[in-house]
Design a protein around this motif. Structure first.
Motif, PDB file in Angstrom:
ATOM      1  N   VAL A   1      15.537  10.749  89.818  1.00 16.01           N
ATOM      2  CA  VAL A   1      16.094   9.524  90.372  1.00 16.01           C
ATOM      3  C   VAL A   1      16.924   9.804  91.618  1.00 16.01           C
ATOM      4  O   VAL A   1      17.128   8.928  92.461  1.00 16.01           O
ATOM      5  N   ASN A   2      17.404  11.035  91.746  1.00 18.14           N
ATOM      6  CA  ASN A   2      18.242  11.393  92.886  1.00 18.14           C
ATOM      7  C   ASN A   2      17.437  11.887  94.083  1.00 18.14           C
ATOM      8  O   ASN A   2      18.013  12.239  95.118  1.00 18.14           O
ATOM      9  N   ASN A   3      16.106  11.920  93.978  1.00 17.46           N
ATOM     10  CA  ASN A   3      15.293  12.404  95.096  1.00 17.46           C
ATOM     11  C   ASN A   3      15.499  11.571  96.349  1.00 17.46           C
ATOM     12  O   ASN A   3      15.402  12.064  97.471  1.00 17.46           O
ATOM     13  N   ARG A   4      15.799  10.296  96.165  1.00 19.73           N
ATOM     14  CA  ARG A   4      15.979   9.405  97.312  1.00 19.73           C
ATOM     15  C   ARG A   4      17.250   9.698  98.089  1.00 19.73           C
ATOM     16  O   ARG A   4      17.383   9.319  99.244  1.00 19.73           O
ATOM     17  N   SER A   5      18.224  10.359  97.433  1.00 21.68           N
ATOM     18  CA  SER A   5      19.557  10.443  98.017  1.00 21.68           C
ATOM     19  C   SER A   5      19.719  11.530  99.069  1.00 21.68           C
ATOM     20  O   SER A   5      20.551  11.413  99.963  1.00 21.68           O
ATOM     21  N   GLN A   6      18.941  12.601  98.932  1.00 17.38           N
ATOM     22  CA  GLN A   6      19.034  13.726  99.883  1.00 17.38           C
ATOM     23  C   GLN A   6      20.489  14.175 100.072  1.00 17.38           C
ATOM     24  O   GLN A   6      21.007  14.252 101.174  1.00 17.38           O
ATOM     25  N   ARG A   7      21.139  14.422  98.937  1.00 19.36           N
ATOM     26  CA  ARG A   7      22.556  14.770  98.987  1.00 19.36           C
ATOM     27  C   ARG A   7      22.744  16.217  99.419  1.00 19.36           C
ATOM     28  O   ARG A   7      22.062  17.112  98.925  1.00 19.36           O
ATOM     29  N   PRO A   8      23.704  16.475 100.295  1.00 17.79           N
ATOM     30  CA  PRO A   8      23.968  17.857 100.711  1.00 17.79           C
ATOM     31  C   PRO A   8      24.598  18.647  99.573  1.00 17.79           C
ATOM     32  O   PRO A   8      25.427  18.116  98.820  1.00 17.79           O
ATOM     33  N   THR A   9      24.208  19.908  99.441  1.00 13.46           N
ATOM     34  CA  THR A   9      24.707  20.733  98.337  1.00 13.46           C
ATOM     35  C   THR A   9      25.310  22.052  98.810  1.00 13.46           C
ATOM     36  O   THR A   9      25.690  22.867  97.985  1.00 13.46           O
ATOM     37  N   SER A  10      25.415  22.240 100.104  1.00 11.20           N
ATOM     38  CA  SER A  10      25.917  23.527 100.593  1.00 11.20           C
ATOM     39  C   SER A  10      27.381  23.729 100.217  1.00 11.20           C
ATOM     40  O   SER A  10      28.144  22.766 100.059  1.00 11.20           O
ATOM     41  N   LYS A  11      27.775  24.987 100.067  1.00 11.50           N
ATOM     42  CA  LYS A  11      29.162  25.308  99.743  1.00 11.50           C
ATOM     43  C   LYS A  11      30.098  24.831 100.850  1.00 11.50           C
ATOM     44  O   LYS A  11      31.204  24.346 100.596  1.00 11.50           O
ATOM     45  N   ALA A  12      29.629  24.959 102.099  1.00 19.56           N
ATOM     46  CA  ALA A  12      30.452  24.526 103.231  1.00 19.56           C
ATOM     47  C   ALA A  12      30.745  23.026 103.145  1.00 19.56           C
ATOM     48  O   ALA A  12      31.869  22.581 103.384  1.00 19.56           O
TER      49      ALA A  12
ATOM     50  N   GLY B   1      38.919  13.805  90.526  1.00 14.24           N
ATOM     51  CA  GLY B   1      39.624  14.305  91.699  1.00 14.24           C
ATOM     52  C   GLY B   1      38.710  14.376  92.905  1.00 14.24           C
ATOM     53  O   GLY B   1      37.495  14.585  92.777  1.00 14.24           O
ATOM     54  N   ARG B   2      39.286  14.200  94.086  1.00 15.19           N
ATOM     55  CA  ARG B   2      38.463  14.238  95.297  1.00 15.19           C
ATOM     56  C   ARG B   2      38.000  15.648  95.634  1.00 15.19           C
ATOM     57  O   ARG B   2      37.197  15.827  96.555  1.00 15.19           O
ATOM     58  N   ASP B   3      38.486  16.616  94.869  1.00  9.24           N
ATOM     59  CA  ASP B   3      37.995  17.978  95.036  1.00  9.24           C
ATOM     60  C   ASP B   3      36.840  18.271  94.092  1.00  9.24           C
ATOM     61  O   ASP B   3      36.328  19.393  94.044  1.00  9.24           O
ATOM     62  N   SER B   4      36.405  17.240  93.334  1.00  3.48           N
ATOM     63  CA  SER B   4      35.281  17.426  92.408  1.00  3.48           C
ATOM     64  C   SER B   4      34.005  16.874  93.010  1.00  3.48           C
ATOM     65  O   SER B   4      34.031  15.982  93.862  1.00  3.48           O
ATOM     66  N   THR B   5      32.867  17.391  92.550  1.00  5.80           N
ATOM     67  CA  THR B   5      31.577  16.881  93.044  1.00  5.80           C
ATOM     68  C   THR B   5      31.300  15.476  92.522  1.00  5.80           C
ATOM     69  O   THR B   5      30.559  14.716  93.153  1.00  5.80           O
ATOM     70  N   ASP B   6      31.899  15.107  91.363  1.00  2.35           N
ATOM     71  CA  ASP B   6      31.710  13.752  90.844  1.00  2.35           C
ATOM     72  C   ASP B   6      32.168  12.699  91.848  1.00  2.35           C
ATOM     73  O   ASP B   6      31.626  11.593  91.903  1.00  2.35           O
ATOM     74  N   PHE B   7      33.172  13.032  92.631  1.00  2.00           N
ATOM     75  CA  PHE B   7      33.737  12.105  93.619  1.00  2.00           C
ATOM     76  C   PHE B   7      32.653  11.513  94.506  1.00  2.00           C
ATOM     77  O   PHE B   7      32.646  10.308  94.793  1.00  2.00           O
ATOM     78  N   TYR B   8      31.699  12.332  94.917  1.00  2.00           N
ATOM     79  CA  TYR B   8      30.675  11.841  95.843  1.00  2.00           C
ATOM     80  C   TYR B   8      29.252  11.929  95.298  1.00  2.00           C
ATOM     81  O   TYR B   8      28.319  11.408  95.915  1.00  2.00           O
ATOM     82  N   LEU B   9      29.065  12.573  94.123  1.00  2.00           N
ATOM     83  CA  LEU B   9      27.721  12.713  93.587  1.00  2.00           C
ATOM     84  C   LEU B   9      27.407  11.734  92.450  1.00  2.00           C
ATOM     85  O   LEU B   9      26.257  11.377  92.244  1.00  2.00           O
ATOM     86  N   ASN B  10      28.423  11.325  91.713  1.00  2.00           N
ATOM     87  CA  ASN B  10      28.180  10.488  90.541  1.00  2.00           C
ATOM     88  C   ASN B  10      28.133   9.011  90.932  1.00  2.00           C
ATOM     89  O   ASN B  10      29.160   8.392  91.199  1.00  2.00           O
ATOM     90  N   SER B  11      26.940   8.448  90.946  1.00  2.00           N
ATOM     91  CA  SER B  11      26.775   7.072  91.427  1.00  2.00           C
ATOM     92  C   SER B  11      27.229   6.029  90.421  1.00  2.00           C
ATOM     93  O   SER B  11      27.295   4.846  90.736  1.00  2.00           O
ATOM     94  N   ARG B  12      27.549   6.448  89.193  1.00  2.00           N
ATOM     95  CA  ARG B  12      28.044   5.507  88.188  1.00  2.00           C
ATOM     96  C   ARG B  12      29.566   5.483  88.114  1.00  2.00           C
ATOM     97  O   ARG B  12      30.148   4.472  87.762  1.00  2.00           O
ATOM     98  N   SER B  13      30.187   6.614  88.426  1.00  2.00           N
ATOM     99  CA  SER B  13      31.645   6.665  88.260  1.00  2.00           C
ATOM    100  C   SER B  13      32.371   7.307  89.432  1.00  2.00           C
ATOM    101  O   SER B  13      33.597   7.285  89.468  1.00  2.00           O
ATOM    102  N   GLY B  14      31.643   7.863  90.381  1.00  2.00           N
ATOM    103  CA  GLY B  14      32.299   8.507  91.515  1.00  2.00           C
ATOM    104  C   GLY B  14      32.949   7.486  92.445  1.00  2.00           C
ATOM    105  O   GLY B  14      32.362   6.446  92.759  1.00  2.00           O
ATOM    106  N   GLU B  15      34.149   7.787  92.895  1.00  2.00           N
ATOM    107  CA  GLU B  15      34.896   6.846  93.726  1.00  2.00           C
ATOM    108  C   GLU B  15      34.158   6.509  95.019  1.00  2.00           C
ATOM    109  O   GLU B  15      34.238   5.380  95.522  1.00  2.00           O
ATOM    110  N   PHE B  16      33.442   7.476  95.579  1.00  2.00           N
ATOM    111  CA  PHE B  16      32.705   7.223  96.816  1.00  2.00           C
ATOM    112  C   PHE B  16      31.638   6.153  96.616  1.00  2.00           C
ATOM    113  O   PHE B  16      31.286   5.418  97.542  1.00  2.00           O
TER     114      PHE B  16
END
Length: 515
Positions: free
Chosen positions: A19-30, A139-154
């Motif tokens: 389901v996340n194929n559409r999102s093309q989310r960046p995953t690099s450490k940087a 926390g905004r230092d967590s990946t959930d902040f921007y990756l979780n489309s159900r509960s992430g604040e972003f």
């Protein structure tokens, strides 16, 4: 890598990840490090306690008194999928909302757990300590902040912290991470066999499974436990039969917003007449008001014109609205607190009732008025229906439609008049449009009215186009009048009385709104 290799790799991708194929989310450490940096610190003060909090605490005390020594689990429920990866707007289960005071606070998966204590050592001298478990803002230092489309604040916006929701509700709070331990742990005098648990079931399947697993692990009988859960579901429904001051005030708000919505509908009638789906124009006008002044619709709007008005729960609203027809509008605004109104008016599309329409409308109004006049503490709830339907049976007899005498029709072995009035005359109203639905019959249908009860009075007559048992002049006409009634110390108050009911007043009101 060959094309064949690429295809194989794609096939190996887990279904839940696709389901996340559409999102093309960046995953690099940087990116992760940069995303976690340079966010302003929240320095806002804790919110004040919600107005509903003290009332919710009193409700929990009633629950505690009835289930001494038992762990009680009341889930809000999860998000519900509408289509693929899109969810319906979240609405918590009504028992959860009632016992926490939380209305539109988007906390899917939250659970209220009431843990037994020594007598009087719990919350406000009760026998339980209540804790609200939910997923706090990541926390905004967590990946959930921007990756979780159900509960992430972003994705979904700010979420409360444990401390902010504790301040609002007056309840201790904890993370969902701690919920399993809270539900499954053994403690207290029954530790050897496991503390007895009761659950409001079929709200959250994960909670059903977790509680049942705990019961199995402690040797409890699942079949016997089902009856325990049924008793809890009954009780959390029955304690809503009499409304407190907060609930009545919220219902007044929903009624006022609903009346505004009915006015919007009348203003939209000329547009509805021009559209092939005029009922959708009506539905849309009311929905806009519900979203402007409240949380949502309390239930799907019935915007039924002509013969569609004889279909009791016509919610497709795909029909046209035609001059000379009666539009039956059954609608209610749900407030942000989740309390809903439920009002019906049957409006002449042309602005004037025909003689037959007015005759039928007046019969329904007289039935409603007769029931309303009888309301007072001590009257049996079921008697409201008998009072209203007798008036309708008498009118049907006067018109030569009733094939038997009024007395024969009113007899339980007769009921011929119910062909044209097949539903009940009243239902309780509150957090649910059909509130307190799990209450036992002896406390609902067979109960005596009490001060603080809120219910509808909604008689109707429905003459279908295809009904050959009636004269042709009546066919294709449905009329229902529904108001929201509060039982007072000496009688009743019609909460929706500000919306015109008398046919002359309805016509004058419509003329004024349409200019």
């Amino acid at each position: 890598m060959t094309n064949q290799d690429s295809t194989a790799q794609g096939t190996d991708q887990p279904l839940e990840d696709r389901v996340n194929n559409r999102s093309q989310r960046p995953t690099s450490k940087a990116f992760q490090e940069f995303m976690a940096s340079s966010w302003a610190t929240d320095t806002s003060e804790l919110p004040e306690q919600d107005e509903a909090a003290s009332y919710a605490a009193a409700r929990r005390a009633k629950l505690s008194e009835n289930f001494v020594g038992e762990r009680l689990v009341i889930p809000a429920g999860p998000l519900k999928v509408r289509s693929n990866d899109t969810d319906y707007r979240f609405r918590p289960h009504s028992a959860f909302a009632h016992l926490t005071g939380l209305g539109v606070d988007h906390e899917p998966d939250a659970v209220l757990v009431m843990e037994p204590t020594d007598d009087g050592a719990g919350e406000k001298g009760s026998n339980h300590v209540s804790t609200l478990y939910f997923a706090p803002m990541a926390g905004r230092d967590s990946t959930d902040f921007y990756l979780n489309s159900r509960s992430g604040e972003f994705w979904v916006g700010p979420r409360p912290t444990l401390s902010s929701l504790a301040a609002r509700t007056g309840l201790p709070t904890d993370s969902l991470d701690q919920l399993e331990m809270a539900i499954t742990k053994n403690s207290g005098p029954q530790a050897l066999g496991g503390l007895r648990i009761r659950l409001v079931r079929e709200v959250d399947l994960n909670m059903d499974a977790l509680v049942d697993t705990s019961r199995i692990n402690t040797g409890q009988d699942l079949e016997a436990s089902d009856s325990l859960d049924t008793e809890l579901s009954e009780f959390v429904s029955e304690i809503r039969l009499v409304k407190d001051e907060y609930e009545i005030a919220e219902l007044r708000k929903s009624v006022a917003a609903t009346i505004n919505g009915f006015e919007d509908v009348v203003r939209s009638l000329d547009k509805a007449l021009e559209h092939q789906r005029g009922e959708r124009v009506v539905e849309g006008a009311f929905f806009a008001r519900a979203r402007l002044e409240g949380n949502e619709l309390g239930y799907d709007t019935i915007a039924a014109s002509g013969n569609n008005a004889t279909i009791l729960h016509w919610i497709r609203n795909t029909g046209s609205v035609n001059d000379g027809e009666v539009l039956l509008l059954d609608a209610g605004v749900e407030a942000d607190s989740l309390y809903t109104a439920d009002i019906t008016r049957s409006l002449p599309v042309s602005g004037k009732y025909t003689d037959v329409q007015r005759k039928v409308y007046q019969a329904v109004l007289d039935a409603a008025d007769a029931a309303f006049a009888a309301v007072k503490p001590g009257l049996k709830f079921r008697d409201l229906h008998l009072i209203a339907t007798r008036v309708l049976a008498e009118r049907l007899s006067e018109w030569g439609i009733l094939p038997v005498s009024v007395e024969e029709a009113m007899d339980p072995e007769g009921q011929h008049h119910r062909r044209w009035m097949p539903h009940g005359t009243s239902h309780h109203l509150g957090l649910d449009v059909h509130d307190c639905a799990q209450a036992r019959a002896e406390l609902y249908l067979d109960a005596e009215l009490k001060e603080g009860m809120v219910f509808t009075i909604e008689p109707g007559l429905y003459f279908k186009d295809e009904d050959l048992a009636i004269p042709e002049e009546y066919r294709g006409l449905g009329v229902r009048i529904e108001d929201d009634i509060l039982v007072t110390a000496n009688g009743a108050e019609n909460l929706s009385a500000a919306l015109p009911r008398n046919p002359d007043e309805v016509e004058a009101w419509m003329a004024k709104l349409r200019g």
